[in-house]
Design an enzyme around this catalytic site. Sequence first.
Site, PDB file in Angstrom:
ATOM      1  N   TYR A   1      35.624  36.921  53.017  1.00 50.95           N
ATOM      2  CA  TYR A   1      35.296  38.082  53.852  1.00 50.95           C
ATOM      3  C   TYR A   1      35.369  37.757  55.344  1.00 50.95           C
ATOM      4  O   TYR A   1      35.415  38.652  56.175  1.00 50.95           O
ATOM      5  CB  TYR A   1      33.896  38.619  53.519  1.00 50.95           C
TER       6      TYR A   1
ATOM      7  N   ASP B   1      35.177  34.160  35.845  1.00 49.13           N
ATOM      8  CA  ASP B   1      35.557  35.142  34.811  1.00 49.13           C
ATOM      9  C   ASP B   1      34.640  34.997  33.595  1.00 49.13           C
ATOM     10  O   ASP B   1      34.173  35.995  33.020  1.00 49.13           O
ATOM     11  CB  ASP B   1      37.041  35.020  34.428  1.00 49.13           C
TER      12      ASP B   1
ATOM     13  N   LYS C   1      35.737  29.178  40.811  1.00 53.34           N
ATOM     14  CA  LYS C   1      37.021  29.360  40.103  1.00 53.34           C
ATOM     15  C   LYS C   1      37.803  28.060  40.302  1.00 53.34           C
ATOM     16  O   LYS C   1      38.923  28.043  40.847  1.00 53.34           O
ATOM     17  CB  LYS C   1      37.729  30.594  40.688  1.00 53.34           C
TER      18      LYS C   1
ATOM     19  N   ASP D   1      29.356  39.095  45.288  1.00 50.44           N
ATOM     20  CA  ASP D   1      29.397  40.545  45.495  1.00 50.44           C
ATOM     21  C   ASP D   1      29.618  41.251  44.153  1.00 50.44           C
ATOM     22  O   ASP D   1      28.919  42.212  43.798  1.00 50.44           O
ATOM     23  CB  ASP D   1      30.572  40.847  46.457  1.00 50.44           C
TER      24      ASP D   1
ATOM     25  N   ASP E   1      26.651  43.157  41.270  1.00 48.09           N
ATOM     26  CA  ASP E   1      26.753  44.564  40.841  1.00 48.09           C
ATOM     27  C   ASP E   1      26.759  44.681  39.314  1.00 48.09           C
ATOM     28  O   ASP E   1      26.258  45.656  38.759  1.00 48.09           O
ATOM     29  CB  ASP E   1      28.009  45.234  41.429  1.00 48.09           C
TER      30      ASP E   1
END
Length: 358
Positions: free
Chosen positions: A143, A223, A191, A247, A251
């Site tokens: 970001y 994942d 990852k 992020d 959620d």
Amino acid sequence: MNKKKTILILPGDGIGPEVCKPAKNILESVSHIYDLGLSFEEALVGGSAYEETGIPLPEETLEAARKADSILLGAVGGHQWDELEYQYRPERALLGLRSELDLFANFRPAILSKHLTSSSSLKPEKVENLDLLIIRELTGGIYFGEPRGRKEDKPVAFNTMIYSQEEIERIGRVAFEAAQKRNKNLCSVDKANVLEVSVLWREVISDLSKEYPDVKLSHMLVDNAAMQLVREPKQFDVIVTGNLFGDILSDIAAMMTGSIGMLPSASVNSENKGMFEPVHGSAPDIAGKGLANPLATILSAAMMLRYSFGFEEAASNIEVAIDKVLAEGYRTHDLEGSQDTQLSTDEMGKKVLDNLKN
Ligand code: NAD
């Protein structure tokens, strides 16, 4: 009497002002009950700031944020600003505040109240007594990484995912210390099978774990973590991860708690100064209708009292008051429940306040 503490309220856009109002009432009330000496200021942020001043994070707001002891933010954003250039978009204000105040550690607890088990999107036995904490690195990663942009000659766009050893270490320490205060299980999510930056992340977190022998560390690919969160969420105690993965994972965790309207968050710097805000956005679809659930913002205010000021008793009494309201069956429209006990945003805030005073 405690030393006076100034809280900056940044209501923002959409449902932001609607959910900040009851949270401020509750902070005022606990300040009075426990003699906490809280005082309040308010400033513009996001789309509403853009409309007034032409920028989403005016210097005046930033200055007030620097001076305040803590910040409570509602939400920013709305479809009317979706087409603006990147630097004018309401969300830029959040990134600006986080980086200017160095709010690198984002705490997102996902706790399912026992009164809301049926509101969760997962089966009750999967989520009963769920209590996990996601710690997301907030001021680095993709970001903020440079270079970012578009190629001039081709329709090609790019961002950069970058983390330094120092950035990983400081969020890692926060996570190990948080795990020490809980069930001493830390899962680091990355990852590392694909991304170089994740290989470094894993190395640094593994090295750090030698300083925290009482915490059991595991690593998981992002994942798989997304899948495991939905398959068996109670296997997790504390999760630590980078900005982008955090992020998304937080959620996913949100839906296990019944509604995104129930999830608070805290973003703090190394001195525990912080910005406290609900995880949800400005919800343009319900803005102005009195339908917003204010509990995520009220819970964020409780986190502020705990994390920034160490007012543990006031914080836990707010949480107890919320629990009582839910036990009595009261709900906002986002939570499953009977029509007879459905409350508006203000009514829900008032119920919590009444329980707090009694
Ligand atoms: P959102 O969180 O605003 O809404 C998603 C869904 O959840 C909507 O159906 C909404 O009605 C519902 N919802 C959200 N909060 C609720 C609450 N308190 N009570 C009841 N229902 C609630 O996400 P979105 O629709 O993807 O984004 C809307 C705007 O918010 C966008 O402009 C986005 O950029 C912005 N946004 C801001 C933040 C922030 O300020 N921290 C976070 C996420 C999104």
